[in-house]
Motif scaffolding. Structure first.
Motif, mmCIF file in Angstrom:
data_model
loop_
_atom_site.group_PDB
_atom_site.id
_atom_site.type_symbol
_atom_site.label_atom_id
_atom_site.label_comp_id
_atom_site.label_asym_id
_atom_site.label_seq_id
_atom_site.Cartn_x
_atom_site.Cartn_y
_atom_site.Cartn_z
ATOM 1 N N ASP A 1 17.878 -80.690 61.376
ATOM 2 C CA ASP A 1 16.791 -80.518 62.333
ATOM 3 C C ASP A 1 15.550 -79.917 61.688
ATOM 4 O O ASP A 1 14.422 -80.339 61.979
ATOM 5 C CB ASP A 1 17.248 -79.621 63.491
ATOM 6 N N ASP A 2 15.747 -78.922 60.799
ATOM 7 C CA ASP A 2 14.575 -78.293 60.180
ATOM 8 C C ASP A 2 13.812 -79.281 59.304
ATOM 9 O O ASP A 2 12.574 -79.306 59.300
ATOM 10 C CB ASP A 2 14.988 -77.054 59.376
ATOM 11 N N THR A 3 14.552 -80.126 58.569
ATOM 12 C CA THR A 3 13.892 -81.126 57.736
ATOM 13 C C THR A 3 13.172 -82.161 58.594
ATOM 14 O O THR A 3 12.038 -82.559 58.295
ATOM 15 C CB THR A 3 14.916 -81.832 56.832
ATOM 16 N N SER A 4 13.818 -82.596 59.678
ATOM 17 C CA SER A 4 13.194 -83.584 60.566
ATOM 18 C C SER A 4 11.920 -83.036 61.189
ATOM 19 O O SER A 4 10.912 -83.747 61.315
ATOM 20 C CB SER A 4 14.185 -83.997 61.661
ATOM 21 N N ILE A 5 11.938 -81.762 61.582
ATOM 22 C CA ILE A 5 10.748 -81.149 62.184
ATOM 23 C C ILE A 5 9.628 -81.030 61.159
ATOM 24 O O ILE A 5 8.446 -81.272 61.465
ATOM 25 C CB ILE A 5 11.115 -79.781 62.788
ATOM 26 N N LEU A 6 9.977 -80.684 59.907
ATOM 27 C CA LEU A 6 8.958 -80.583 58.863
ATOM 28 C C LEU A 6 8.350 -81.955 58.560
ATOM 29 O O LEU A 6 7.137 -82.068 58.349
ATOM 30 C CB LEU A 6 9.572 -79.982 57.595
ATOM 31 N N VAL B 1 23.795 -85.731 71.097
ATOM 32 C CA VAL B 1 24.870 -85.024 71.789
ATOM 33 C C VAL B 1 24.603 -85.013 73.290
ATOM 34 O O VAL B 1 25.502 -85.277 74.105
ATOM 35 C CB VAL B 1 25.003 -83.590 71.247
ATOM 36 N N SER B 2 23.363 -84.744 73.680
ATOM 37 C CA SER B 2 23.009 -84.737 75.095
ATOM 38 C C SER B 2 23.161 -86.124 75.702
ATOM 39 O O SER B 2 23.635 -86.276 76.833
ATOM 40 C CB SER B 2 21.566 -84.246 75.282
ATOM 41 N N ASN C 1 20.502 -80.031 67.699
ATOM 42 C CA ASN C 1 20.631 -78.739 68.367
ATOM 43 C C ASN C 1 19.640 -78.697 69.522
ATOM 44 O O ASN C 1 18.439 -78.923 69.339
ATOM 45 C CB ASN C 1 20.355 -77.602 67.372
ATOM 46 N N GLU C 2 20.119 -78.400 70.702
ATOM 47 C CA GLU C 2 19.256 -78.388 71.880
ATOM 48 C C GLU C 2 18.114 -77.394 71.742
ATOM 49 O O GLU C 2 17.012 -77.617 72.260
ATOM 50 C CB GLU C 2 20.097 -78.063 73.122
ATOM 51 N N ASP C 3 18.350 -76.295 71.019
ATOM 52 C CA ASP C 3 17.298 -75.288 70.841
ATOM 53 C C ASP C 3 16.125 -75.811 70.030
ATOM 54 O O ASP C 3 15.031 -75.237 70.064
ATOM 55 C CB ASP C 3 17.871 -74.051 70.135
ATOM 56 N N ASN C 4 16.325 -76.911 69.287
ATOM 57 C CA ASN C 4 15.264 -77.443 68.433
ATOM 58 C C ASN C 4 14.437 -78.530 69.118
ATOM 59 O O ASN C 4 13.516 -79.073 68.498
ATOM 60 C CB ASN C 4 15.871 -78.005 67.143
ATOM 61 N N THR D 1 8.681 -88.445 71.139
ATOM 62 C CA THR D 1 9.977 -88.580 71.800
ATOM 63 C C THR D 1 11.005 -87.782 71.019
ATOM 64 O O THR D 1 11.087 -87.906 69.792
ATOM 65 C CB THR D 1 10.418 -90.055 71.856
ATOM 66 N N VAL D 2 11.772 -86.963 71.728
ATOM 67 C CA VAL D 2 12.827 -86.172 71.106
ATOM 68 C C VAL D 2 14.162 -86.633 71.679
ATOM 69 O O VAL D 2 14.360 -86.651 72.892
ATOM 70 C CB VAL D 2 12.637 -84.664 71.363
#
Length: 350
Positions: free
Chosen positions: A211-216, A255-256, A236-239, A250-251
């Protein structure tokens, strides 16, 4: 042009396949092979020196043999030292001439690998980059990225319009096998996204596995292409909120989404199957999105066709088919509708 690209040490990308052997090792074995062949010809010339004639002093020394070997393996000779016996001439014809040609091939291959190939690859990459307009950039070719590309191809997207960025050679080989353009590089770097002409892309899919890499990656792409639609996968839902703040249009949380399918299956045995149909190009039904046509302006959403219209996006805000805003379509409305999919059965009834 569907060849792999990897970044060079200077940060410039070339159309090339990563070699398993370092450049210095590749050059070293070529030099060693040339020296080995040269020494072999030298020894054979020395032991067969009785078949040679020096037109200068009629004496064949070791220096003469070394000189003759050098000029014969690189050229056809100058005529000052010549083979005079049948055995010596046969040796020059059968052994030395093939070795000379092989050494020249090594020289030419080395020059191509170290110099001319880079020029050729720069030219070929420039051609690919010039052709990149309205394309789709996929950053990360793991399970989600692979499925996304296969679904795009199933929906009729030309493989030439897809550029896959990943750091793994195996993943890139799979993408190349699908016909996509591929870039071996770090999608968090400006240079990498610039190389794939992110500012001219139609949309971007980000699924880097972390998730951190995708956000960056999303942050990098957003500042290079402020208006680019970006779809990102987070686990992760928090991200989800940080992903939207980074600029994602679009996010998607797999899992959701799986939870939605499971919950839907509890309400009825066919709901989950229908939702899977909607998401797949191979299903009997498919979700489509299009701009309102001029002939539909002023009509209610229920009159839009040929699919079954479900929702309008007006000014970025959703409007359901039951809401007041759906009573009259307006210019610029985006319609989301259900249309027949590839797996649908044509109605043969009159």
């Amino acid at each position: 042009m569907r060849l792999p690209v990897r970044p060079s040490r200077e940060g410039v990308s070339f159309l090339r396949r990563r070699s398993a052997m370092p450049v210095w090792a590749d050059l070293a074995w070529r030099v060693a092979l040339i020296l080995l062949l040269g020494v072999l010809v030298l020894l054979l010339h020395w032991f067969g020196r009785e078949g040679l004639k020096d037109n200068y002093d009629n004496h064949i020394s070791f220096i003469d043999v070394l000189y003759f070997t050098t000029v014969t393996v690189t050229t056809v000779g100058y005529g000052d030292i010549v083979p005079v016996t049948p055995d010596a001439r046969l040796f020059e014809t059968v052994i030395v001439t093939p070795i000379r040609l092989f050494i020249w091939l090594i020289f030419l291959g080395t020059a191509y690998s170290l110099f001319f190939r880079n020029i050729l690859y720069r030219w070929r990459m420039a051609r690919i980059q010039d052709a990149l307009h309205n394309h789709i950039v996929v950053a990360g070719f793991g399970t989600s990225g692979n499925e996304a590309v296969n679904e795009l191809l199933s929906r009729g997207t030309n493989a030439h319009e897809i550029v896959v960025i990943d750091t793994g050679e195996k993943a890139l080989q799979v993408a190349e096998g699908l016909g996509c353009n591929i870039l071996c590089g770090d999608a968090t770097r400006d240079r990498t996204l610039t190389d794939v002409r992110i500012d001219r892309a139609r949309t971007m899919i980000v699924s880097a596995g972390r998730d951190d890499t995708s956000i960056l990656i999303t942050l990098t792409a957003r500042h290079l292409a402020p208006d680019l639609p970006i779809s990102i996968v987070v686990r992760n839902e928090d991200n989800e909120l940080p992903a939207r703040q980074a600029g994602a249009t679009t996010v998607i949380n797999p899992v959701s989404f799986a939870g939605l399918l499971l919950a839907g299956s509890c309400s009825g045995p066919h709901i989950a199957a229908y939702m899977a149909d909607l998401a797949s190009a191979g299903g009997r039904v498919q979700l489509g999105e299009r701009m309102v046509r001029p002939d539909e302006v002023g009509k209610p959403l229920s009159a839009a066709g040929p699919g079954i219209a479900l929702r309008i996006y007006r000014g970025g805000q959703p409007v359901g088919f039951w809401e007041k805003g759906a009573r009259s379509l307006m210019p610029g409305d985006m319609i989301v509708e259900v249309i027949p999919g590839k797996g649908s059965v044509p109605d043969t009834n009159d």
